[in-house]
Design a protein around this motif. Structure first.
Motif, mmCIF file in Angstrom:
data_model
loop_
_atom_site.group_PDB
_atom_site.id
_atom_site.type_symbol
_atom_site.label_atom_id
_atom_site.label_comp_id
_atom_site.label_asym_id
_atom_site.label_seq_id
_atom_site.Cartn_x
_atom_site.Cartn_y
_atom_site.Cartn_z
ATOM 1 N N LEU A 49 -13.759 4.813 -2.908
ATOM 2 C CA LEU A 49 -13.448 3.632 -3.712
ATOM 3 C C LEU A 49 -14.043 3.778 -5.108
ATOM 4 O O LEU A 49 -13.375 3.532 -6.122
ATOM 5 N N SER A 78 -8.504 -0.810 -2.907
ATOM 6 C CA SER A 78 -7.910 0.522 -3.057
ATOM 7 C C SER A 78 -6.478 0.440 -3.579
ATOM 8 O O SER A 78 -6.037 1.295 -4.349
ATOM 9 N N CYS A 137 -11.403 -4.556 1.049
ATOM 10 C CA CYS A 137 -11.408 -3.111 0.799
ATOM 11 C C CYS A 137 -9.990 -2.567 0.668
ATOM 12 O O CYS A 137 -9.720 -1.691 -0.177
ATOM 13 N N GLU A 138 -9.075 -3.068 1.491
ATOM 14 C CA GLU A 138 -7.691 -2.611 1.397
ATOM 15 C C GLU A 138 -7.098 -2.943 0.028
ATOM 16 O O GLU A 138 -6.495 -2.082 -0.638
ATOM 17 N N THR A 153 -6.873 1.315 3.908
ATOM 18 C CA THR A 153 -7.320 1.642 2.568
ATOM 19 C C THR A 153 -6.625 2.935 2.134
ATOM 20 O O THR A 153 -5.838 3.518 2.878
ATOM 21 N N ARG A 200 0.825 -1.206 0.000
ATOM 22 C CA ARG A 200 0.000 0.000 0.000
ATOM 23 C C ARG A 200 0.861 1.257 0.000
ATOM 24 O O ARG A 200 0.566 2.229 -0.711
#
Length: 468
Positions: free
Chosen positions: A226, A192, A188-189, A350, A56
């Protein structure tokens, strides 16, 4: 009195097991650690928290480069492949392993690398990497074997285009499109992250809204951003069939929809790593998700066997696991563990990230607790304007009469860091937990922490207008 090789043997060297072993050793116990991998650190270091959050971070830097004209002027923006991004993210793992590795000799904890299997309540057999087996005895055991992605039997995870949250970290190509099945925290992480790389993402959610345990306003903000980043979010959907071939994956939903993408990432639940421990030999049984039941002191139904971390289920956070490890060492000594799960903040990485602590508006309304809201939008904060990370807000919920802080919710850059300032005040007893602290305290300027003062003044002014 029985003689054992060790006072305590810990199975699993992730955050929970590692901290349990070190805490036990520091209190004078003869401790040993059994780790199935050749390197310590557990799933947190090798498959979960560290690699995914590092991934990320790299994508976040790419987005900053891509969106800031001053960086673009240095040279043409070049699209990076997923393997290149993954390679950059993986550099932190050896550093983590080296750090944790040093804990064991320093605290005189014997480390064994191999698969552990219970023989009886005081004996385990270890299948070592060289094929040999060794038996160890201990007065107490701590199971900290963590968890792995749940895999339904009707999905072919051996296919090179079907991944789970472990194997996605081994993907050697860059898909143009990706279906993510499961819109929990991990789903969700990753949605993104991949959207940040410019990959088309379909995020399939079996519920009515994203991360329904969050405050509704924060959940709505996540859903908006998102979608704004190109993710197609589909609610109230369940799969009926997954078919993979040489060119892609087709996901058929029970609603009749058929989705097609280059690859599928399955993020629908996790299973405790208990199936290889031979639990029946000690009278233990895991639930349908491989998790163990424990009491407030992390003791299982067998008096001398304890369990901590993801293997016991909620809250399944690395931050909580570190504390559970220390708490179980106290419990084993006959002391009262002091970890309260409700005090653990959520950290959702996220883009932008999310962190929250305490009650949501929905919970306070249902409990008929009179409260007010103080908000600070990052776009009004000088530090956020300077950094260019001005998306998000800080939200404080407080009692309308006593001004006691009841909940803190943050959406935006560094949310998981910002939350700790509010956490420190919420932990104070009595009148010290008061939103007036933020209104009457001078914060460095410009900082993100200044959002607390803005949010406090916003909320207090609202109450003052109502009472005047």
């Amino acid at each position: 009195m029985s003689e054992y090789n060790y006072d305590v043997i810990v199975i699993g060297s992730g955050p929970a097991g590692g901290s349990a072993a070190v805490s036990a050793a520091k209190s004078g116990k003869r401790a040993a650690m059994i780790e199935a991998r050749s390197m310590v650190g557990g799933n947190c270091t090798h498959k979960g928290t560290i690699p995914s959050k590092s991934l990320r971070h790299v994508v976040k830097q790419i987005l900053r480069f891509k969106n800031d004209p001053i960086f673009r002027s240095v040279g043409d923006y070049r699209t990076l492949t997923y393997p290149e991004v993954l390679s950059a993210a993986s550099r932190v793992i050896p550093k983590q392993v080296e750090m944790y590795d040093a804990h064991y000799p320093r605290n005189r904890i014997q480390l064994f690398n191999g698969e552990a299997t219970f023989i009886d309540a005081h004996t385990v057999e270890i299948a070592l990497a060289d094929g040999l087996k060794e038996k160890l005895t201990a007065e107490n055991f701590i199971i900290a074997t963590g968890s792995r992605p749940y895999r339904p039997v009707d999905v072919d995870f051996s296919h090179p285009r079907v991944y789970d949250s472990d194997t996605i970290l081994e993907m050697t190509h860059t898909p143009r499109s990706l279906i993510i099945y499961g819109a929990g925290v991990i789903g969700c992480e990753y949605a993104s992250i991949f959207a940040g790389m410019g990959i088309k993402v379909d995020l399939i959610n079996s519920r009515e809204r994203l991360l329904s345990f969050l405050d509704d306003e924060i959940s709505d903000a996540l859903s908006y951003h998102l979608r704004d980043g190109g993710v197609m979010v589909r609610h109230n959907e369940d799969y009926s069939e997954v078919k993979a071939d040489e060119s892609g994956v087709t996901l058929t939903l029970k609603s009749g929809k058929r989705l097609r993408a280059d690859a599928l990432l399955w993020c629908n639940g996790r299973t405790g790593n208990t199936d290889k421990l031979s639990l029946p030999s000690v009278g233990l049984e895991a639930n349908h998700r491989g998790q163990l039941n424990v009491d407030q002191g992390y003791r299982t139904e067998v008096d001398n066997i304890f369990a901590v971390g993801d293997v016991i289920g909620w809250p399944s956070l690395a931050s909580a696991s570190f504390d559970q490890g220390r708490a179980v060492a106290k419990s084993m000594r006959g002391e009262e563990p002091d970890l309260v799960a409700s005090d653990v903040p959520t950290g959702i990485y996220t883009l932008p990230e999310i962190s929250s602590l305490g009650k949501t508006e929905r919970e306070l309304t249902a409990q008929r607790i009179p409260y007010e809201v103080g908000r600070a939008f990052f776009k009004h904060t000088a530090r956020a304007q300077i950094s260019g990370e001005d998306v998000g807000m800080l939200k404080i919920l407080f009692h309308i009469d006593t001004y006691e802080i009841l909940g803190i919710h943050c959406f935006g850059a560094e949310a998981s860091e910002i939350i700790h300032i509010g956490q420190a005040i919420m932990k104070q007893e009595g009148e010290a937990n008061n939103i007036n602290y933020f209104a009457s305290t001078t914060f460095n300027y410009p900082t993100m922490a200044e959002a607390y003062r803005q949010a406090a003044l916003n909320g207090i002014n609202r109450v003052t207008r109502m009472k005047s």
